[in-house]
Scaffold this motif. Sequence first.
Motif, PDB file in Angstrom:
ATOM      1  N   LEU A 337       3.917  -9.798   5.047  1.00 29.39           N
ATOM      2  CA  LEU A 337       3.699  -8.454   4.194  1.00 29.39           C
ATOM      3  C   LEU A 337       2.918  -7.806   4.892  1.00 29.39           C
ATOM      4  O   LEU A 337       3.450  -6.518   4.947  1.00 29.39           O
ATOM      5  CB  LEU A 337       3.014  -9.303   2.686  1.00 29.39           C
ATOM      6  CG  LEU A 337       3.363  -8.269   1.868  1.00 29.39           C
ATOM      7  CD1 LEU A 337       4.563  -7.421   1.473  1.00 29.39           C
ATOM      8  CD2 LEU A 337       2.735  -8.334   0.261  1.00 29.39           C
ATOM      9  N   PHE A 338       1.943  -8.574   5.304  1.00 31.18           N
ATOM     10  CA  PHE A 338       0.666  -7.672   6.078  1.00 31.18           C
ATOM     11  C   PHE A 338       1.511  -6.825   7.148  1.00 31.18           C
ATOM     12  O   PHE A 338       0.963  -5.526   7.008  1.00 31.18           O
ATOM     13  CB  PHE A 338      -0.549  -8.621   5.801  1.00 31.18           C
ATOM     14  CG  PHE A 338      -1.628  -7.639   7.026  1.00 31.18           C
ATOM     15  CD1 PHE A 338      -2.587  -6.936   5.934  1.00 31.18           C
ATOM     16  CD2 PHE A 338      -2.140  -7.476   7.955  1.00 31.18           C
ATOM     17  CE1 PHE A 338      -3.836  -5.929   5.853  1.00 31.18           C
ATOM     18  CE2 PHE A 338      -2.961  -6.745   8.220  1.00 31.18           C
ATOM     19  CZ  PHE A 338      -3.756  -6.076   7.507  1.00 31.18           C
ATOM     20  N   PHE A 339       1.620  -7.628   8.088  1.00 29.34           N
ATOM     21  CA  PHE A 339       2.212  -7.342   9.227  1.00 29.34           C
ATOM     22  C   PHE A 339       3.951  -6.459   9.451  1.00 29.34           C
ATOM     23  O   PHE A 339       3.653  -5.123  10.034  1.00 29.34           O
ATOM     24  CB  PHE A 339       2.068  -8.042  10.204  1.00 29.34           C
ATOM     25  CG  PHE A 339       0.855  -8.963  10.909  1.00 29.34           C
ATOM     26  CD1 PHE A 339      -0.626  -7.972  11.555  1.00 29.34           C
ATOM     27  CD2 PHE A 339       0.891 -10.090  10.683  1.00 29.34           C
ATOM     28  CE1 PHE A 339      -1.246  -8.420  11.439  1.00 29.34           C
ATOM     29  CE2 PHE A 339      -0.889 -10.304  10.676  1.00 29.34           C
ATOM     30  CZ  PHE A 339      -1.852 -10.154  11.177  1.00 29.34           C
ATOM     31  N   ILE A 371      -2.488  -6.314  -1.038  1.00 32.29           N
ATOM     32  CA  ILE A 371      -1.828  -6.716   0.252  1.00 32.29           C
ATOM     33  C   ILE A 371      -1.428  -5.256   0.650  1.00 32.29           C
ATOM     34  O   ILE A 371      -1.263  -4.921   1.669  1.00 32.29           O
ATOM     35  CB  ILE A 371      -0.995  -8.277   0.609  1.00 32.29           C
ATOM     36  CG1 ILE A 371      -1.921  -9.679   0.704  1.00 32.29           C
ATOM     37  CG2 ILE A 371      -0.009  -7.823   2.504  1.00 32.29           C
ATOM     38  CD1 ILE A 371      -1.253 -10.422   0.942  1.00 32.29           C
ATOM     39  N   ILE A 372       0.017  -4.655  -0.422  1.00 29.91           N
ATOM     40  CA  ILE A 372       0.955  -4.293  -0.027  1.00 29.91           C
ATOM     41  C   ILE A 372      -0.201  -2.705  -0.091  1.00 29.91           C
ATOM     42  O   ILE A 372      -0.165  -1.822   0.940  1.00 29.91           O
ATOM     43  CB  ILE A 372       1.334  -3.937  -0.871  1.00 29.91           C
ATOM     44  CG1 ILE A 372       2.905  -4.816  -1.169  1.00 29.91           C
ATOM     45  CG2 ILE A 372       2.629  -2.757  -1.543  1.00 29.91           C
ATOM     46  CD1 ILE A 372       3.605  -5.255  -1.655  1.00 29.91           C
ATOM     47  N   SER A 373      -1.256  -2.524  -1.170  1.00 28.93           N
ATOM     48  CA  SER A 373      -1.751  -1.604  -1.424  1.00 28.93           C
ATOM     49  C   SER A 373      -3.294  -1.095   0.102  1.00 28.93           C
ATOM     50  O   SER A 373      -3.129  -0.038   1.097  1.00 28.93           O
ATOM     51  CB  SER A 373      -3.639  -1.878  -1.858  1.00 28.93           C
ATOM     52  OG  SER A 373      -3.869  -1.274  -1.986  1.00 28.93           O
ATOM     53  N   SER A 375      -2.441  -2.803   3.362  1.00 27.51           N
ATOM     54  CA  SER A 375      -1.676  -2.547   4.762  1.00 27.51           C
ATOM     55  C   SER A 375      -1.013  -0.963   4.463  1.00 27.51           C
ATOM     56  O   SER A 375      -0.821  -0.371   5.729  1.00 27.51           O
ATOM     57  CB  SER A 375      -0.358  -3.669   4.785  1.00 27.51           C
ATOM     58  OG  SER A 375       0.710  -3.732   3.324  1.00 27.51           O
ATOM     59  N   SER A 376      -0.820  -0.653   3.292  1.00 30.64           N
ATOM     60  CA  SER A 376       0.217   1.187   3.407  1.00 30.64           C
ATOM     61  C   SER A 376      -1.153   1.839   3.778  1.00 30.64           C
ATOM     62  O   SER A 376      -0.863   2.957   4.126  1.00 30.64           O
ATOM     63  CB  SER A 376       0.736   1.436   2.004  1.00 30.64           C
ATOM     64  OG  SER A 376       1.161   0.291   1.692  1.00 30.64           O
ATOM     65  N   LEU A 377      -2.156   1.707   3.421  1.00 33.56           N
ATOM     66  CA  LEU A 377      -3.967   2.162   3.603  1.00 33.56           C
ATOM     67  C   LEU A 377      -4.032   2.349   5.444  1.00 33.56           C
ATOM     68  O   LEU A 377      -4.009   3.379   5.609  1.00 33.56           O
ATOM     69  CB  LEU A 377      -4.405   1.730   3.322  1.00 33.56           C
ATOM     70  CG  LEU A 377      -6.040   2.339   3.341  1.00 33.56           C
ATOM     71  CD1 LEU A 377      -6.590   3.665   2.634  1.00 33.56           C
ATOM     72  CD2 LEU A 377      -7.547   1.729   2.918  1.00 33.56           C
ATOM     73  N   LEU A 378      -3.334   1.023   5.856  1.00 33.00           N
ATOM     74  CA  LEU A 378      -3.494   1.424   7.494  1.00 33.00           C
ATOM     75  C   LEU A 378      -2.021   1.164   8.163  1.00 33.00           C
ATOM     76  O   LEU A 378      -2.656   1.961   9.178  1.00 33.00           O
ATOM     77  CB  LEU A 378      -4.360  -0.212   7.337  1.00 33.00           C
ATOM     78  CG  LEU A 378      -5.367  -0.462   7.336  1.00 33.00           C
ATOM     79  CD1 LEU A 378      -5.236  -2.397   7.574  1.00 33.00           C
ATOM     80  CD2 LEU A 378      -6.299  -0.013   7.573  1.00 33.00           C
ATOM     81  N   ALA A 379      -1.256   1.826   7.442  1.00 32.99           N
ATOM     82  CA  ALA A 379      -0.377   1.757   8.556  1.00 32.99           C
ATOM     83  C   ALA A 379      -0.355   3.182   9.207  1.00 32.99           C
ATOM     84  O   ALA A 379      -0.669   4.183   8.937  1.00 32.99           O
ATOM     85  CB  ALA A 379       0.666   2.320   7.227  1.00 32.99           C
ATOM     86  N   ILE A 409     -10.672  -2.945  -4.852  1.00 35.34           N
ATOM     87  CA  ILE A 409      -9.731  -2.712  -3.505  1.00 35.34           C
ATOM     88  C   ILE A 409      -8.723  -1.624  -3.934  1.00 35.34           C
ATOM     89  O   ILE A 409      -8.335  -0.249  -3.267  1.00 35.34           O
ATOM     90  CB  ILE A 409      -8.828  -4.085  -3.123  1.00 35.34           C
ATOM     91  CG1 ILE A 409      -9.346  -4.942  -2.502  1.00 35.34           C
ATOM     92  CG2 ILE A 409      -6.751  -3.280  -2.020  1.00 35.34           C
ATOM     93  CD1 ILE A 409      -8.552  -6.307  -2.576  1.00 35.34           C
ATOM     94  N   LEU A 410      -8.004  -1.349  -4.931  1.00 39.21           N
ATOM     95  CA  LEU A 410      -6.830  -0.221  -5.201  1.00 39.21           C
ATOM     96  C   LEU A 410      -8.096   1.169  -5.225  1.00 39.21           C
ATOM     97  O   LEU A 410      -7.134   2.063  -5.178  1.00 39.21           O
ATOM     98  CB  LEU A 410      -6.488  -0.380  -6.504  1.00 39.21           C
ATOM     99  CG  LEU A 410      -5.395  -1.586  -6.713  1.00 39.21           C
ATOM    100  CD1 LEU A 410      -4.347  -1.634  -7.835  1.00 39.21           C
ATOM    101  CD2 LEU A 410      -4.243  -1.586  -5.504  1.00 39.21           C
TER     102      LEU A 410
END
Length: 520
Positions: A337-339, A371-373, A375-379, A409-410
């Motif tokens: 999910l993360f990568f 994880i979604i939050s 990973s979207s921050l780091l995309a 986290i959020l």
Amino acid sequence: MFYRNMTLSTMAVSASMGVMNSLLGKLTTLMGEKYRKLKGVRNKVASLHEEFSSMNALLVKLVGMDELDVQAKAWRDQVRDMSYDIEDCIDDFMHDLEVKGATTGFLKKSAERLKKLKVRHQIANKIKGIEARVLEVHERRIRYNLDEYKPTSSIVHIDTRALAIFADAAGLMGIDTPRDELVELLTDQGQELMVASIVGFGGLGKTTLASEVCRKIEGQFTCHAFVSVSLKPDLPRLLQNLLLKLTREQSFESSSLDELIRNIREYLLNKRYFIIIDDLWDTSAWDIIKCAFPENNNGSRVLTTTRIYSIAAACCSRSRGCVYKMKALTDNDSRKLFFSRIFGSEDSCPTELEDISIDILKKCGGIPLAIISISSLLADQPKPKFEYVRKSLGCMFDGNPTLDQMRQILDLSFRDLPNHLKTCLLYLGMYPEDHEIYRSDLLRQWIAEGFVCAIPRLDGEDVALSYFNELINRSMIQPVDTDNNGEVLSCRVHDIMLDVIRSKVEEDNFISVLKTRKLC
């Protein structure tokens, strides 16, 4: 619960977000041709317009700072209060000057002239008072020499990696095993009505799992429906929604609770039905909702979701074995999910980011929402951003986040938003929990409220659409309905994200949330 966004003349618009577009627009109107005879007032208004424009540029930047000292916060709050006062003043002034109907006759004209002179004198005195307050706080700005935010000049499009998370939930979120286990539980029982329940921590994906189960077995039932309850449910409205989804016929708003329950029972009486009741918070709501489900020995099923085990057990009181406990994602599913969100696939992570990414992933504790939050921050971000996030999460906790830590986290994702997106996201605090928000309505509301920045060669709708798409890409809002071209037509805010938004809304006095008397 009823949510009402106040009009801009009374709404406490967040100064920390730099939202003074409406005020500046009204000041511009007072300097316009319509009020050309009010020379003394117009000069003062022009001075105020220049000062508030300058303040607005600085306010936009203050919100980008993680921490503000006491003086900065005091300055921000005083500017906000002044903006309310002067906007109210202008509204009153324009209202009093408005001449209703034709003005005929000497006496009537004289009366109107005297009225305008009186109003002009009053507005001038009020502006003098506001000018004095502006001067008192002017020195506070000197210490903050910051650049103004400049919006991008291109349209932001939906990132297909963000949509993939929700479009292919079974493949990306490791939900296939629990889905199949629940399907087996629901389909291997007898013909009696059976209630099963999914219980788990907020952000684990209970709603997604329930949706996947429904998609898998809905064809085996005569009818099916999915409704969300939320923390403070409006049960008549909820049952109206359930009846509408079952019958596709709009019920009367005046229907009583007893009448709604009776209508649902009559419709379901001879049918094999599958109903999902999502996000239960107390047994009292369930005690009322369950009355709508007849035990007709047709193999009907009801699936509930909740964070609280005692509620799950109460729903399944006849068979405690029907409570399904959600688990965190495995390490492999977490990595996938993360990568996939950041790099497009699990195997595409650059070597120099592998160790940092694994450290960050451990902090998410296998919780999909975290994880979604993150990973979207780091995309599409460079290595320094990864290092910043790792350091920020390291200061919070070591894996297995609690609910409060999930909010942190959020909150980290929220603080990373550009200032204009923070304002637009805060506006979503006016919507109820689990509410489906239609994109077309939301974009028009953002534009009407003055949240959309003017960009050369782009119209307001294109800019607002870019804001919406960027919030989707950052997973701050979740897509609900999409068209054939991948365009998101409606969205929803996760309830934990909504908690974060509401806390910011309260802090900035951005909108008011009104609670109505319960109807049941």
